[in-house]
Write a protein that holds these residues in place. Structure first.
Motif, PDB file in Angstrom:
ATOM      1  N   ILE A 160       0.897  -1.361  -0.121  1.00 57.63           N
ATOM      2  CA  ILE A 160       0.140   0.033  -0.053  1.00 57.63           C
ATOM      3  C   ILE A 160       0.938   1.375  -0.040  1.00 57.63           C
ATOM      4  O   ILE A 160       1.341   1.634   0.909  1.00 57.63           O
ATOM      5  CB  ILE A 160      -1.012   0.088   1.332  1.00 57.63           C
ATOM      6  N   HIS A 208       1.443   4.590   1.027  1.00 55.72           N
ATOM      7  CA  HIS A 208       0.718   5.491   2.244  1.00 55.72           C
ATOM      8  C   HIS A 208       0.976   6.939   2.010  1.00 55.72           C
ATOM      9  O   HIS A 208       2.113   7.361   1.442  1.00 55.72           O
ATOM     10  CB  HIS A 208       1.446   5.064   3.463  1.00 55.72           C
ATOM     11  N   HIS A 240      -4.483  -3.738   5.492  1.00 50.96           N
ATOM     12  CA  HIS A 240      -4.851  -4.436   4.310  1.00 50.96           C
ATOM     13  C   HIS A 240      -6.062  -5.233   4.671  1.00 50.96           C
ATOM     14  O   HIS A 240      -6.092  -6.276   5.545  1.00 50.96           O
ATOM     15  CB  HIS A 240      -3.799  -5.297   3.474  1.00 50.96           C
ATOM     16  N   VAL A 262      -8.396   0.998   3.193  1.00 48.39           N
ATOM     17  CA  VAL A 262      -7.677   1.819   2.456  1.00 48.39           C
ATOM     18  C   VAL A 262      -7.243   3.258   3.681  1.00 48.39           C
ATOM     19  O   VAL A 262      -6.808   4.103   2.970  1.00 48.39           O
ATOM     20  CB  VAL A 262      -8.474   2.377   1.402  1.00 48.39           C
ATOM     21  N   ASP A 273      -4.474   4.958   1.579  1.00 52.66           N
ATOM     22  CA  ASP A 273      -4.029   4.326   0.383  1.00 52.66           C
ATOM     23  C   ASP A 273      -4.185   5.213  -0.729  1.00 52.66           C
ATOM     24  O   ASP A 273      -5.340   5.320  -1.011  1.00 52.66           O
ATOM     25  CB  ASP A 273      -4.983   2.727  -0.012  1.00 52.66           C
TER      26      ASP A 273
END
Length: 450
Positions: free
Chosen positions: A244, A246, A386, A389, A421
């Motif tokens: 992801i 960030h 996960h 988001v 995300d």
């Protein structure tokens, strides 16, 4: 020949068990010692193996059934492979013998006809014989290769060594356990193998761990194994951090009014069996925000190149326990009052500390809140869980002078950290979400009723 497979003695002093899983289907070809059903007792979960190889003709039990020692599990059509192989070899030998006799007769006839001819003719016959031998050898090699391939396929479809728990995880993750190569003892499939296969990896994890030096060369050391909670957390956050992208957004909200609200209503909630906290109010405010900003209540499906928008609002609440961090879920948080949320959060936090959380308590969250205000600190950047988001981090509120109506007034200011995300949420969305959260906390009546 049809034979009955029966429940053997499960363990000392245990005569009955509950069928937790059927591991085969009618028509399956199974091997001797292959697990056919999984059973659970109050002591353990185990697999019942087949005592013979053959074809499953009829299954006599269902999941959830109570079975006792001696009960028939299934009817098996036994196959005598050795007899079949012997019969095949016998047929091959007879055919080969007949062929050889026929060839010898033909050769004898040809030799009589060609005997007066020059010796050079003998050399002309050898290429034909060599060609026959080569054709025969190739045919045998092809037949052998086909048999080996067939045996390999049969093995891969039947010899699956995995515990009932691992099989259950594979089923929940929609993974074909027959496609997995086990890394455990004797090729046994582990939970790690299933999860790595789901992620598109085989064998060892693709995550490269950095090699550690021998720390004992510089002084005394002590090693302690990670408990299951810390091990699971470590794997999950590493996966999230690597997959992801960030982005972090910060804000600061004046919660002086909320602190007064908590002071005025905490006794009422205490009597109802809960504890009125800032976390309960934050949960209600976030639940409202997820309706106003639905992209924060979504997940990213990169394989199908789409987002999954959820119509329900389930919020994870991070709980610090002696064993490590746990994040149980408050289901349908948007449909509950602050009092109801206070009671439920108190109860589920206690279950987490007592290690009594169920699987259902931990699944289905859409957004997370991590409140470290009771410990201290000014700001932190939490990692998104996960397949969520976004996550909201909350630090310790401090009293600061705030300029209001031409005067400085002491106000309780709460630091907020939003991690999200970037594949799905851009900076404008992140800033808008944080600004709305700040305004909602400073005027919760308008936010919750507006």
């Amino acid at each position: 020949m049809a034979i009955e497979l029966k429940v053997p003695e499960i363990s000392e002093g245990v005569d009955t068990a509950s069928v937790s899983e059927i591991l085969v289907s009618e028509g399956d070809q199974i091997e001797e010692d292959q697990g056919v059903i999984a059973v659970e007792t109050d002591k353990a979960s185990t697999e019942i193996p087949a005592t013979s190889a053959g074809t499953v003709k009829e299954i006599k039990v269902s999941e959830g059934d109570e079975v006792s020692v001696g009960d028939v599990i299934l009817i098996l059509e036994e196959t005598d492979e050795n007899s079949e192989e012997s019969e095949e070899k016998k047929d091959d030998k007879e055919q080969s013998s007949k062929k050889n006799k026929s060839e010898e007769a033909e050769e004898s006839s040809e030799e009589k006809e060609k005997k007066p001819q020059d010796k050079g003719d003998d050399h002309e016959e050898k290429p034909d014989e060599q060609e026959k031998d080569e054709t025969k050898t190739k045919g045998e090699a092809t037949e052998k290769s086909s048999e080996e391939e067939s045996t390999s396929k049969k093995k891969s479809s039947t010899e699956v060594h995995a515990s009932p728990g691992v099989r259950r995880i594979a089923r929940e993750l929609d993974v074909n356990i027959q496609e997995i190569e086990g890394s455990g003892e004797s090729g046994r499939i582990t939970e790690k193998d299933v999860r790595e296969h789901k992620e598109g990896r085989k064998g060892k994890s693709s995550i490269q761990q950095l090699e550690l030096p021998d720390f004992s060369q510089w002084g005394a050391i002590e090693t302690k194994p990670l408990n299951s909670i810390k091990t699971t957390t470590a794997k999950n956050v590493l996966q999230s951090w690597q997959s992801i992208p960030h982005v972090f957004q910060f804000g600061e909200a004046d919660i002086s009014g909320i602190e007064k609200y908590i002071e005025d209503h905490k006794e009422e909630v205490d009597k109802a069996g809960g504890k009125l906290t800032l976390t309960a109010i934050l949960t209600k405010v976030v639940a409202t925000a997820l309706h106003k900003f639905p992209v924060f209540n979504a997940s990213v499906d990169m394989e199908n190149e789409e987002m999954i928008l959820k119509k329900y609002v389930n919020i994870n609440i991070a709980v610090d326990t002696e064993e490590g961090l746990l994040v149980p879920v408050i289901k349908n948080a948007d449909q509950k009052s602050i009092k109801d949320l206070s009671i439920e959060i108190s109860e589920i936090a206690q279950k987490a500390r007592d290690q009594e959380l169920s699987k259902e308590d931990m699944e289905g969250g859409n957004f997370s809140i991590s409140n470290l205000g009771g410990i201290g600190g000014t700001n932190f950047t939490p990692i998104v869980y996960h397949p969520q988001v976004a996550i909201l981090g909350v630090s310790q509120a401090t009293t600061k002078p705030v300029y209001i109506n031409d005067n400085f007034e002491p106000r309780s200011m709460l630091p907020l950290s939003l991690s999200y995300d970037h594949r799905l949420i851009d900076g404008a969305d992140g800033a808008s979400f944080m600004n709305w959260m700040v305004q909602a906390l400073e005027d919760p009546y308008e936010a919750l009723l507006g």
